[in-house]
Scaffold this motif. Structure first.
Motif, PDB file in Angstrom:
ATOM      1  N   THR A 194      70.864  11.235 116.459  1.00  0.00           N
ATOM      2  CA  THR A 194      69.479  10.851 116.209  1.00  0.00           C
ATOM      3  C   THR A 194      69.475   9.747 115.171  1.00  0.00           C
ATOM      4  O   THR A 194      69.997   9.918 114.084  1.00  0.00           O
ATOM      5  N   GLY A 195      68.880   8.621 115.526  1.00  0.00           N
ATOM      6  CA  GLY A 195      68.846   7.523 114.582  1.00  0.00           C
ATOM      7  C   GLY A 195      67.839   6.459 114.960  1.00  0.00           C
ATOM      8  O   GLY A 195      67.671   5.476 114.261  1.00  0.00           O
ATOM      9  N   GLY A 196      67.163   6.664 116.080  1.00  0.00           N
ATOM     10  CA  GLY A 196      66.223   5.674 116.548  1.00  0.00           C
ATOM     11  C   GLY A 196      64.836   5.878 115.987  1.00  0.00           C
ATOM     12  O   GLY A 196      64.618   6.619 115.016  1.00  0.00           O
ATOM     13  N   ALA A 197      63.862   5.219 116.617  1.00  0.00           N
ATOM     14  CA  ALA A 197      62.472   5.351 116.192  1.00  0.00           C
ATOM     15  C   ALA A 197      62.024   6.803 116.307  1.00  0.00           C
ATOM     16  O   ALA A 197      62.339   7.486 117.280  1.00  0.00           O
ATOM     17  N   GLY A 198      61.324   7.275 115.310  1.00  0.00           N
ATOM     18  CA  GLY A 198      60.839   8.651 115.338  1.00  0.00           C
ATOM     19  C   GLY A 198      61.907   9.679 115.049  1.00  0.00           C
ATOM     20  O   GLY A 198      61.798  10.832 115.467  1.00  0.00           O
ATOM     21  N   ALA A 199      62.978   9.299 114.345  1.00  0.00           N
ATOM     22  CA  ALA A 199      64.091  10.216 114.088  1.00  0.00           C
ATOM     23  C   ALA A 199      63.625  11.487 113.386  1.00  0.00           C
ATOM     24  O   ALA A 199      64.119  12.581 113.672  1.00  0.00           O
ATOM     25  N   ALA A 200      62.670  11.353 112.476  1.00  0.00           N
ATOM     26  CA  ALA A 200      62.201  12.519 111.729  1.00  0.00           C
ATOM     27  C   ALA A 200      61.584  13.544 112.666  1.00  0.00           C
ATOM     28  O   ALA A 200      61.768  14.760 112.494  1.00  0.00           O
ATOM     29  N   ALA A 201      60.838  13.094 113.660  1.00  0.00           N
ATOM     30  CA  ALA A 201      60.204  14.019 114.596  1.00  0.00           C
ATOM     31  C   ALA A 201      61.250  14.762 115.423  1.00  0.00           C
ATOM     32  O   ALA A 201      61.103  15.962 115.697  1.00  0.00           O
ATOM     33  N   PHE A 202      62.313  14.061 115.809  1.00  0.00           N
ATOM     34  CA  PHE A 202      63.370  14.721 116.566  1.00  0.00           C
ATOM     35  C   PHE A 202      64.059  15.781 115.708  1.00  0.00           C
ATOM     36  O   PHE A 202      64.329  16.893 116.179  1.00  0.00           O
ATOM     37  N   ARG A 203      64.359  15.428 114.465  1.00  0.00           N
ATOM     38  CA  ARG A 203      65.030  16.398 113.591  1.00  0.00           C
ATOM     39  C   ARG A 203      64.137  17.611 113.335  1.00  0.00           C
ATOM     40  O   ARG A 203      64.614  18.749 113.301  1.00  0.00           O
ATOM     41  N   GLU A 204      62.853  17.380 113.163  1.00  0.00           N
ATOM     42  CA  GLU A 204      61.934  18.493 112.919  1.00  0.00           C
ATOM     43  C   GLU A 204      61.876  19.423 114.118  1.00  0.00           C
ATOM     44  O   GLU A 204      61.741  20.643 113.964  1.00  0.00           O
ATOM     45  N   ALA A 205      62.016  18.869 115.311  1.00  0.00           N
ATOM     46  CA  ALA A 205      62.000  19.679 116.529  1.00  0.00           C
ATOM     47  C   ALA A 205      63.374  20.266 116.850  1.00  0.00           C
ATOM     48  O   ALA A 205      63.523  20.981 117.848  1.00  0.00           O
ATOM     49  N   GLY A 206      64.396  19.970 116.014  1.00  0.00           N
ATOM     50  CA  GLY A 206      65.745  20.451 116.289  1.00  0.00           C
ATOM     51  C   GLY A 206      66.373  19.762 117.479  1.00  0.00           C
ATOM     52  O   GLY A 206      67.274  20.308 118.133  1.00  0.00           O
ATOM     53  N   ASP A 207      65.922  18.549 117.754  1.00  0.00           N
ATOM     54  CA  ASP A 207      66.363  17.824 118.946  1.00  0.00           C
ATOM     55  C   ASP A 207      67.128  16.565 118.538  1.00  0.00           C
ATOM     56  O   ASP A 207      67.274  16.262 117.352  1.00  0.00           O
ATOM     57  N   VAL A 208      67.609  15.830 119.539  1.00  0.00           N
ATOM     58  CA  VAL A 208      68.298  14.555 119.340  1.00  0.00           C
ATOM     59  C   VAL A 208      67.659  13.520 120.248  1.00  0.00           C
ATOM     60  O   VAL A 208      67.030  13.856 121.249  1.00  0.00           O
ATOM     61  N   ASP A 209      67.800  12.234 119.884  1.00  0.00           N
ATOM     62  CA  ASP A 209      67.236  11.202 120.760  1.00  0.00           C
ATOM     63  C   ASP A 209      68.260  10.636 121.729  1.00  0.00           C
ATOM     64  O   ASP A 209      67.910   9.912 122.665  1.00  0.00           O
ATOM     65  N   THR A 210      69.536  10.987 121.540  1.00  0.00           N
ATOM     66  CA  THR A 210      70.605  10.524 122.424  1.00  0.00           C
ATOM     67  C   THR A 210      71.646  11.632 122.566  1.00  0.00           C
ATOM     68  O   THR A 210      71.962  12.308 121.585  1.00  0.00           O
ATOM     69  N   ALA A 211      72.158  11.811 123.775  1.00  0.00           N
ATOM     70  CA  ALA A 211      73.173  12.844 124.007  1.00  0.00           C
ATOM     71  C   ALA A 211      74.194  12.346 125.023  1.00  0.00           C
ATOM     72  O   ALA A 211      73.874  11.538 125.909  1.00  0.00           O
ATOM     73  N   ALA A 212      75.424  12.822 124.868  1.00  0.00           N
ATOM     74  CA  ALA A 212      76.501  12.528 125.810  1.00  0.00           C
ATOM     75  C   ALA A 212      77.237  13.820 126.123  1.00  0.00           C
ATOM     76  O   ALA A 212      77.513  14.621 125.220  1.00  0.00           O
ATOM     77  N   VAL A 213      77.524  14.015 127.404  1.00  0.00           N
ATOM     78  CA  VAL A 213      78.132  15.271 127.861  1.00  0.00           C
ATOM     79  C   VAL A 213      79.308  14.956 128.776  1.00  0.00           C
ATOM     80  O   VAL A 213      79.232  14.053 129.622  1.00  0.00           O
ATOM     81  N   LEU A 214      80.395  15.691 128.590  1.00  0.00           N
ATOM     82  CA  LEU A 214      81.514  15.665 129.526  1.00  0.00           C
ATOM     83  C   LEU A 214      81.515  16.986 130.280  1.00  0.00           C
ATOM     84  O   LEU A 214      81.583  18.060 129.664  1.00  0.00           O
TER      85      LEU A 214
END
Length: 340
Positions: A194-214
């Motif tokens: 999480t580091g983009g616009a609205g990062a605080a809102a993502f952190r408050e929701a326990g979420d991330v704005d970007t994810a990568a999965v293998l």
């Protein structure tokens, strides 16, 4: 047929317009907890309104399209099942596994039809790629790369009820990979940032704005899946299937929001895709037309709701992996069992 659309937000309004235009549909009723919003949508598409979502289950309709907020899905699915109504429901069945199993139990006990809204299964590109893979045109597929990128973050109030980026967005890729290949996911490893616009809102929701999965499939195929809420170039959904004989790409066209760095490469798109309703408009129409045929008994259910449980279990394993920074094996899907 008389069909009720429950939910008059963005996707509900879109579905109401699509269903109204389908062959074999004689009447559409729109219902929403916000009656004024339902009335506005109904007037726009030429439908009627119901006084409340609950009213549509009291008689007068032959099938239900559920497009309300995700937290309302399990209760609406149960109401439709108890009323003996075939239902189409946007994903998810529920935001967690216990809720999903309870909803599936209601449907199994009632013996009704429940089609889940994984619209990529009805997209022309995904269907062509599935045919190519299943008929051997690609040879052994060794790598799959999936991308799901939104152009801008959703409102903060949506984040708290979305289930998170992995459950909300990447779950589509998990379902698509299973549907394309016919294989199951045996292990996942996920990271988030999480580091983009609205990062605080993502952190408050326990979420991330970007994810990568293998993901590792049961035949050894490796899958990478990435998602972000911050893709300023536009809405981007692509899936690359790389085999020993050929490589196919879903979502690569004149509107793909990407700029080639090569001097001889194609120019950037004049009109990049802006959102999911535009990119998958034809797929949404196809899946709702398929639902009408299935509800009338003219065709089998093209996307049984249990498929959502499989994809959710992969998403849950990814969330555990992201939190604990380790590989995780998805849980085996439990049987819903009888309704209590």
């Amino acid at each position: 047929m008389r069909i009720a659309v429950v939910g008059a937000g963005r996707i509900g309004a879109h579905h109401a317009a699509v269903v109204t235009a389908l062959d074999g549909v004689g009447q559409v009723v729109v219902a929403d907890a916000d009656h004024e919003r339902a009335a506005a949508v109904a007037e726009r598409v030429g439908a009627r309104t119901a006084p409340s979502p609950e009213a549509v289950f009291e008689g007068g309709v032959d099938a239900v399209v559920i497009a309300a907020t995700a937290s309302a899905h399990p209760g609406l699915i149960a109401r439709a099942a108890r009323a003996g109504l075939p239902a189409f429901c946007e994903k998810p069945v529920a935001l967690d596994v216990p809720g999903t199993l309870r909803a599936l139990r209601e449907v199994d006990t009632a013996g009704t039809l429940l089609q889940l809204g994984f619209q990529r299964r009805f997209d022309a590109g995904f269907r062509a790629a599935r045919e190519a893979l299943r008929t051997g045109r690609l040879g052994r597929v060794h790598t799959i790369r999936a991308v799901t990128s939104d152009p801008a973050p959703p409102p903060p109030e949506f984040l708290a009820r979305s289930g998170g980026l992995i459950r909300d967005c990447l779950v589509h890729d998990f379902d698509a990979v299973r549907w394309l290949t016919g294989r199951e996911v045996t292990e996942v490893y996920a990271r988030g940032a999480t580091g983009g616009a609205g990062a605080a809102a993502f952190r408050e929701a326990g979420d991330v704005d970007t994810a990568a999965v293998l993901l590792t499939l049961d035949d050894g195929t490796l899958v990478t899946a990435t998602a972000t809420r911050c893709n300023g170039a536009g809405y981007d959904v692509r899936t690359e299937l790389s085999g020993e004989l050929d490589q196919w790409v879903v979502g690569l066209d004149a509107r793909t929001p990407a700029t080639s760095a090569e001097p001889s490469g194609p120019p950037p798109p004049a009109r990049p895709w802006t959102g999911f309703l535009e990119r998958f408009g034809a797929a949404y129409r196809a899946e709702l037309a398929a639902f009408v045929r299935a509800a009338r008994g003219e065709a089998p259910n093209p996307c049984p709701a249990r498929e959502g449980l499989h994809a959710l279990l992969v998403a849950e394993a990814c969330e555990t992996s992201r939190r604990e920074n380790r590989p995780v094996r998805p849980a085996a899907p439990a049987e819903p069992g009888p309704a209590g």
